[in-house]
Design an enzyme around this catalytic site. Sequence first.
Site, PDB file in Angstrom:
ATOM      1  N   TRP A  36       0.832  -1.206   0.000  1.00 32.37           N
ATOM      2  CA  TRP A  36       0.000   0.000   0.000  1.00 32.37           C
ATOM      3  C   TRP A  36       0.866   1.256   0.000  1.00 32.37           C
ATOM      4  CZ3 TRP A  36      -2.176   3.158   4.444  1.00 32.37           C
ATOM      5  CH2 TRP A  36      -1.304   3.190   5.541  1.00 32.37           C
ATOM      6  N   GLU A  90      -0.521  -1.795  12.368  1.00 31.01           N
ATOM      7  CA  GLU A  90      -0.234  -3.219  12.227  1.00 31.01           C
ATOM      8  C   GLU A  90       0.087  -3.909  13.543  1.00 31.01           C
ATOM      9  OE1 GLU A  90       1.351  -3.225   7.623  1.00 31.01           O
ATOM     10  OE2 GLU A  90       2.774  -2.804   9.228  1.00 31.01           O
ATOM     11  N   GLN A 129       1.376   3.464  13.818  1.00 31.60           N
ATOM     12  CA  GLN A 129       1.583   4.540  12.854  1.00 31.60           C
ATOM     13  C   GLN A 129       0.248   5.200  12.538  1.00 31.60           C
ATOM     14  OE1 GLN A 129       3.142   2.718   9.287  1.00 31.60           O
ATOM     15  NE2 GLN A 129       1.393   1.384   9.020  1.00 31.60           N
TER      16      GLN A 129
END
Length: 440
Positions: free
Chosen positions: A129, A262, A332
């Site tokens: 991505w 993640e 993040q």
Amino acid sequence: HENGGDGLVDVALVAYAPRDLTLGRGGMGALMAAYRTTLDSEDPLTAAKRDLRQALADVYKDRNALFQEHVQAWEALWQSGFSVSGRPDVAQAVQASTYYILSSLREDRPYSLSPGGLASNGYNGHTFWDTETWMYPPLLVWYPALARSVLDYRAARLPAARAKARSYDPPFDGAMFSWESAATGLETCPTWAPFGKLEQHISADIAFAVRQYFYMTGDEDWLRRTGFPLLAGVADFYVSKAVEDASVSGKYHIEHVIPPDEYQEGGVRDSVYTNFVAKQALSFAATAADILDEESNAKWHEVAEGLVILWDPSVGRHPEFEGYKWGQSIKQADAVLLPYPLEMEMTKEAQIADLDYYAQVTDPNGPAMTWGMHAVGYLAAGQGEKAAKNFDRSFANVKQPFLVWTETPQGGATNFITGAGGFLQTVLFGYFGLRIHADE
């Protein structure tokens, strides 16, 4: 080698160098090399030898011709961009970031980009991505033909995306793009990692890039030929992925996915980022069908309107996913990406609340793109001082002497052009305030 793919890609590299090379002051020498792979030639060794012979012949005719061709090609590229005065560190970071992205991509070689570019083997050279979300937007503004090659790479791998969707039990409809993609487009994420199976926002990220390309260029022929088949495939996937609420008709959830954060490796329900970018993908597929007078699936609009977009009125913020515990650390930028790049409409108060909160719980050792997105958000919300602090953090991973990016402050992947793309967005879409809309 691609896991589950069709074997090895053979690479042939041939080179020529004089046995004895002595250069005096100001002297020049040449080391010539050529490569071919089975991606572009049935006999890469023979083709590489032929290319090298031709290059050597050209050099012997005019030893400066090849170098001048190189110079002219870069001069053409550098006609786009911007200059920065007053901050030499920013000016250098802008130029270096642009260079490292441009040197990793060619318009006539639609193999997309990798987080480590061509100067490292970071992430095995695979495409994530990172390409459409972080590196693509500056290319779209300055180099639309290069941006188109990124999407051409995806369109050429639409059959692999359909195959991945069918590989689940039960199978999904449509096109589900691989989290890690390489030559074939089949999933190359190691099977021991959960991301290849669960990080499913990437298909909508690609569809969003298609939307931005069309808004930027207005190219209906491209939309019909290349963009719409991709959009329709992605929309069909999310229709089959979404689950209707058992109690409320027309309300839809997306379950068991890994969001951009993640750290949620086990998967979550109703990732606010995933659901909203999927909503954008579904909505634009329907819009594109109307523009092109193509057949549209009524479920695209129904699921888009019914997807749950989480909001906690008690604190005035967007929780990252269902069950997110306030105070929980994240990797993040995730929920802060809703207003930019995803263009969610929200009040300045809500945007500032999200930014202020998530800045406190984001891992300080995570990728630098996070702080660039905080800077963009604060600028849009009129918070210049907070934006300036985050802006300086957004390119702190640029390392001397060659201004090469690292993934994290401590290191990680080198030549991390994902960070370079995020930084360039901070300038273009933050301080310049650029946005891409249908009518602008």
